[in-house]
Write a protein that holds these residues in place. Sequence first.
Motif, PDB file in Angstrom:
ATOM      1  N   PRO B 283       0.837  -1.194   0.000  1.00  0.00           N
ATOM      2  CA  PRO B 283       0.000   0.000   0.000  1.00  0.00           C
ATOM      3  C   PRO B 283       0.879   1.254   0.000  1.00  0.00           C
ATOM      4  N   LEU B 284       0.409   2.278  -0.692  1.00  0.00           N
ATOM      5  CA  LEU B 284       1.167   3.522  -0.716  1.00  0.00           C
ATOM      6  C   LEU B 284       1.187   4.140   0.672  1.00  0.00           C
ATOM      7  N   ASN B 285       2.325   4.679   1.038  1.00  0.00           N
ATOM      8  CA  ASN B 285       2.432   5.319   2.344  1.00  0.00           C
ATOM      9  C   ASN B 285       2.373   6.829   2.269  1.00  0.00           C
ATOM     10  N   SER B 286       2.697   7.383   1.098  1.00  0.00           N
ATOM     11  CA  SER B 286       2.633   8.837   0.991  1.00  0.00           C
ATOM     12  C   SER B 286       2.687   9.285  -0.462  1.00  0.00           C
ATOM     13  N   GLU B 287       2.547  10.569  -0.662  1.00  0.00           N
ATOM     14  CA  GLU B 287       2.393  11.174  -1.968  1.00  0.00           C
ATOM     15  C   GLU B 287       3.636  11.029  -2.856  1.00  0.00           C
ATOM     16  N   TRP B 288       4.814  11.145  -2.244  1.00  0.00           N
ATOM     17  CA  TRP B 288       6.029  11.152  -3.053  1.00  0.00           C
ATOM     18  C   TRP B 288       6.430   9.773  -3.524  1.00  0.00           C
ATOM     19  N   GLN B 289       5.757   8.742  -3.019  1.00  0.00           N
ATOM     20  CA  GLN B 289       6.151   7.390  -3.410  1.00  0.00           C
ATOM     21  C   GLN B 289       6.003   7.251  -4.922  1.00  0.00           C
ATOM     22  N   SER B 290       7.073   6.825  -5.587  1.00  0.00           N
ATOM     23  CA  SER B 290       7.085   6.947  -7.035  1.00  0.00           C
ATOM     24  C   SER B 290       6.357   5.817  -7.738  1.00  0.00           C
ATOM     25  N   LYS B 291       6.165   4.716  -7.055  1.00  0.00           N
ATOM     26  CA  LYS B 291       5.452   3.623  -7.718  1.00  0.00           C
ATOM     27  C   LYS B 291       4.946   2.641  -6.681  1.00  0.00           C
ATOM     28  N   VAL B 292       4.110   1.726  -7.141  1.00  0.00           N
ATOM     29  CA  VAL B 292       3.612   0.685  -6.267  1.00  0.00           C
ATOM     30  C   VAL B 292       4.623  -0.455  -6.276  1.00  0.00           C
ATOM     31  N   THR B 293       5.076  -0.844  -5.111  1.00  0.00           N
ATOM     32  CA  THR B 293       6.026  -1.949  -5.065  1.00  0.00           C
ATOM     33  C   THR B 293       5.262  -3.265  -5.031  1.00  0.00           C
ATOM     34  N   LEU B 294       5.701  -4.168  -5.876  1.00  0.00           N
ATOM     35  CA  LEU B 294       5.014  -5.445  -5.980  1.00  0.00           C
ATOM     36  C   LEU B 294       5.649  -6.466  -5.055  1.00  0.00           C
ATOM     37  N   MET B 295       4.820  -7.154  -4.322  1.00  0.00           N
ATOM     38  CA  MET B 295       5.301  -8.312  -3.567  1.00  0.00           C
ATOM     39  C   MET B 295       4.777  -9.536  -4.309  1.00  0.00           C
ATOM     40  N   SER B 296       5.622 -10.538  -4.488  1.00  0.00           N
ATOM     41  CA  SER B 296       5.173 -11.680  -5.282  1.00  0.00           C
ATOM     42  C   SER B 296       3.950 -12.340  -4.662  1.00  0.00           C
ATOM     43  N   GLU B 297       3.081 -12.748  -5.569  1.00  0.00           N
ATOM     44  CA  GLU B 297       1.880 -13.447  -5.165  1.00  0.00           C
ATOM     45  C   GLU B 297       2.204 -14.774  -4.484  1.00  0.00           C
ATOM     46  N   SER B 298       3.393 -15.296  -4.749  1.00  0.00           N
ATOM     47  CA  SER B 298       3.750 -16.577  -4.140  1.00  0.00           C
ATOM     48  C   SER B 298       3.671 -16.480  -2.618  1.00  0.00           C
ATOM     49  N   LEU B 299       3.752 -15.264  -2.096  1.00  0.00           N
ATOM     50  CA  LEU B 299       3.626 -15.089  -0.645  1.00  0.00           C
ATOM     51  C   LEU B 299       2.299 -15.642  -0.130  1.00  0.00           C
ATOM     52  N   ARG B 300       1.308 -15.644  -1.027  1.00  0.00           N
ATOM     53  CA  ARG B 300      -0.006 -16.119  -0.589  1.00  0.00           C
ATOM     54  C   ARG B 300      -0.029 -17.627  -0.338  1.00  0.00           C
ATOM     55  N   ASN B 301       1.030 -18.334  -0.787  1.00  0.00           N
ATOM     56  CA  ASN B 301       1.115 -19.755  -0.471  1.00  0.00           C
ATOM     57  C   ASN B 301       1.187 -19.988   1.027  1.00  0.00           C
ATOM     58  N   ASP B 302       1.878 -19.106   1.721  1.00  0.00           N
ATOM     59  CA  ASP B 302       2.121 -19.312   3.140  1.00  0.00           C
ATOM     60  C   ASP B 302       1.560 -18.215   4.028  1.00  0.00           C
ATOM     61  N   GLY B 303       1.118 -17.138   3.413  1.00  0.00           N
ATOM     62  CA  GLY B 303       0.563 -16.060   4.225  1.00  0.00           C
ATOM     63  C   GLY B 303      -0.955 -16.154   4.284  1.00  0.00           C
ATOM     64  N   ARG B 304      -1.535 -15.690   5.398  1.00  0.00           N
ATOM     65  CA  ARG B 304      -2.994 -15.681   5.517  1.00  0.00           C
ATOM     66  C   ARG B 304      -3.460 -14.228   5.521  1.00  0.00           C
ATOM     67  N   VAL B 305      -4.475 -13.974   4.682  1.00  0.00           N
ATOM     68  CA  VAL B 305      -4.967 -12.617   4.540  1.00  0.00           C
ATOM     69  C   VAL B 305      -6.085 -12.355   5.541  1.00  0.00           C
ATOM     70  N   TRP B 306      -5.978 -11.248   6.260  1.00  0.00           N
ATOM     71  CA  TRP B 306      -7.070 -10.908   7.185  1.00  0.00           C
ATOM     72  C   TRP B 306      -7.178  -9.409   7.415  1.00  0.00           C
ATOM     73  N   VAL B 307      -8.348  -9.023   7.920  1.00  0.00           N
ATOM     74  CA  VAL B 307      -8.578  -7.652   8.394  1.00  0.00           C
ATOM     75  C   VAL B 307      -9.281  -7.769   9.746  1.00  0.00           C
ATOM     76  N   PRO B 308      -9.281  -6.697  10.528  1.00  0.00           N
ATOM     77  CA  PRO B 308     -10.048  -6.751  11.779  1.00  0.00           C
ATOM     78  C   PRO B 308     -11.538  -6.872  11.467  1.00  0.00           C
ATOM     79  N   LYS B 309     -12.255  -7.571  12.330  1.00  0.00           N
ATOM     80  CA  LYS B 309     -13.699  -7.729  12.072  1.00  0.00           C
ATOM     81  C   LYS B 309     -14.430  -6.407  12.186  1.00  0.00           C
ATOM     82  N   GLU B 310     -13.974  -5.557  13.110  1.00  0.00           N
ATOM     83  CA  GLU B 310     -14.635  -4.273  13.325  1.00  0.00           C
ATOM     84  C   GLU B 310     -14.018  -3.185  12.446  1.00  0.00           C
TER      85      GLU B 310
END
Lengths: 281, 650
Positions: B283-310
């Motif tokens: 996710p972008l952190n501020s205005e001057w950030q020159s581009k979106v940095t990509l993290m490989s999708e392969s991370l999803r093999n071992d990472g679990r995606v979540w958000v707070p319920k509230e």
Amino acid sequence: MRLQLDVWRQQDASDAGRFERYQVDQAGPEMSVLELLDLLNAQLVDEGREPVAFDHDCREGICGSCGVMVEGRPHGPVDYTPSCLQRLRSFSEGDTVRIEPFRSEAFPVLRDLVVDRSGLDRIVASGGYVSTPTNAAPEAVTMPVNRDEADQAMDFAACIGCGACVAACPNAAAQLFTGAKVAHLASLPQGQVERAERVRNMVDTMEADFGSCTNLGECEPACPADIPLRVIAEMNTEYRKALWRHRRTEEPDRRGIRWLSRLRTGPWWQSDPDERPPGGG
Amino acid sequence: MIADLDQRRAVGPEIHGAAPTGDLAELWENHQLDLKLVNPPNRRKFKVIVVGTGLAGAGAAATLSELGYQVEAFTFHDAPRRAHSVAAQGGINAAKGYKADGDSVERFFRDTVKGGDFRAREADAYRLSELSVRVIDHMTAQGVPFAREYGGGIATRSFGGVQVSRTFYARGQTGQQLQIAGSQQLLKEVGAGRLTLHTRTEMLDLIVSEGRAVGIVVRDLVTGEIRPVTAHAVVLATGGYGNAYFKSTLAKSSNVSATWRAHKRGALFANPCYVQFHPTSLPLNSEWQSKVTLMSESLRNDGRVWVPKEPGDTRPPNEIPEEERDYYLERLYPSFGNLAPRDISSRAAKAQLDAGKGVGPLRNGVYLDFSDAIARLGRKTIEDRYSNLFELYIDATGEDPWTEPMRIAPGPHFVMGGLWTDYDGMSSIPGLFVGGEASFNYHGANRLGANSLLSASVDGWFVLPWTVPNYLAPQLGTDPLPEDHPDVQATVRDVREQIDALLSVGGTRGPDYFHKELGDLLWDHVGVERNGHSLAKGADAIRDLREEFWRDVRVVGHGQQLNQELERAGRVADFLEMGELMALDALDREESAGAHFRTEYQTEEGEAQRDDEHWASTSAWAPAGPDGRPVRRSEPLTFERIALATRSYK
């Protein structure tokens, strides 16, 4: 944070060039050196002045396009890190930061911070490959590779071709770059057939364009791809072995069977005489 | 239907992709027998231009050169290795079936078509799957250090959208390793004196004469010299247009100019609205950030995606107890879970953000949590798999994913749209071939992870070197057009005029300003979700912005030097035209399919609702006619091997 920038400005290859001083007021610690240049350029364009030319592309440390000297160090103050990932955390309020192109006779300046690194590609073109014509490869798993050796080959193959090793070297030598490719291909079975010829040609081309290595080791910490210094030793060993092998295979008379080669010289067996390999047929 | 759609575009006759008919499994093999050959001694009488030196361009250029054709390759980079293929991290798919998990060419083909939401040509997708096997062989033989098993075999992993393990990888640098191998092959040909490589040279126009592509106009980026180069055929392998969004995962110089200018010369542009948003960018952190940095999708093999319920939960992630976390991908898509396809993952993330559950300082991300995987597999294993990605994350954010979850967000990443091509990879202009992301044909409305390196490799190494000669063969005895030919000179003149026009506007804002504005418009109106009303508004706003650009852009410096502002200005001018077509195509396609999600067309469960009756087709756009309306033509898609079905990843 406010930074003073001393930036190298040079119209083109024929211009003598000079440092110019600028001030940037809104630099942030998470910004990269390249984003600092973006900020400066936005400022310059707003003032109707020519922005600073610099090479950059992926900004993820993998394409090898970027590379500037920051405070006299290739890429910047943090070791093993490309310019695009050098954060301004290294600097503090009021600092003066000197940014100039990679300084090396082998890399002529084209404009401002942009240099010509084509010498590196000439080294690759002289042998940094495996000659596999398309469609000629055997089934991939017929050539097993030990896992650790594959890992090691990957370490060497990680070079991003930025040229920081050359810029870091007081001799402008390209040994780390060349050694990485030689070591990569020498450590895999695919690289064996051309192993001797490769290192001979690559080293000879390198010596023509770049300086000679005196084992100062400045290149290693400048390398964003963590290429280890020992690839230079490996390359030198490879080169010596290759020269030895060269002597063994070049010396004997290799005319083939005299009567047969006399009979079989001429276009009848090959429709296009131009297509004969150099020295063959 | 949007009331004014007919005022925005015209509808033209159908177009057909000339795919041979018959059993898909034998199609390509049989077709090769139909392709005309060029006798080896005659090959050097033909000149082929290849623009772009990424996987597709380097592969095509090196192979055609090996075969004996005169090849001239062009790149705007300083070295062929820089092409953006270098940045792909995760891997390359191939139906090798090295694991006993039921994979096969047929299954890979089905996954590709299904993943593409039935908007790709069956014949092309089958060939992609079939030739994937050869690509791995070829790249291994070139010394690509693919990850290995203990026994020396080649390792694979599974990737978003599939249930088998068919993704080959070289650490997190698969694209780099394939790209370097490709450029080495290209340089091998340069070293042998068989191929001419022009670096820092940008294609600015396509020369068309008597309906055929006969050359290009290029600008030397160092001297500013503009000159024509003519040949018997032109191959464009110039990548995708995702940078239209300004903040995308693409490299900064990736642009649409080569394909767009070919389009303006008449080449049909297919499916411009199909844009894939990568679910795992930072996710972008501020205005001057020159581009979106990509993290490989392969991370999803071992990472679990979540958000707070509230919504609005601002506690640090480690203080949110397990029962107050919503692992929404696992909940909504139990059989695929965190590996749900990219479009579904991106949209699901967007829904969480819209619901106010975003995390991080700007509340614009979701968590990707490795704590379970680290506990289960140990730190060493996770390090082996992802160490460089973790380092990238730490460097970019200053946060440590070993102790707290990563933050990720959807970012514009890959475009499935591109120049329309037939089964032979030839565009609607004879003699103009297109490969890799610049083309459109394999991925339908959504691309499977690890299929982009594959499609570029297949086009470059294994398709174009077969099909380009088929086009050349009948031209034996002809020469490339002379440089003083009126059609060549006219195109050179057009290029000079455009550069002069850019330099002479003399406005107040640099090209980047307009590019950022365009990016915001596209993100808002032609983003993860679209709807008719907003698209029409977006298209109008883009048009206004384009007019403002031509009134107010300021390009500092002159044209006879290395001038990066001028380069950018030309690219932004093209993006501004392209952006409007993206909006128009999205507006025109009144259905949801794959990455193109129109909120008006969704199932009760909130999934994309295709309209196969009206939209089982590729949209191929012809440039605007005299009335200013682009003309949409359609290529009907038929599915014989695999039945049209609604995607379900539940």
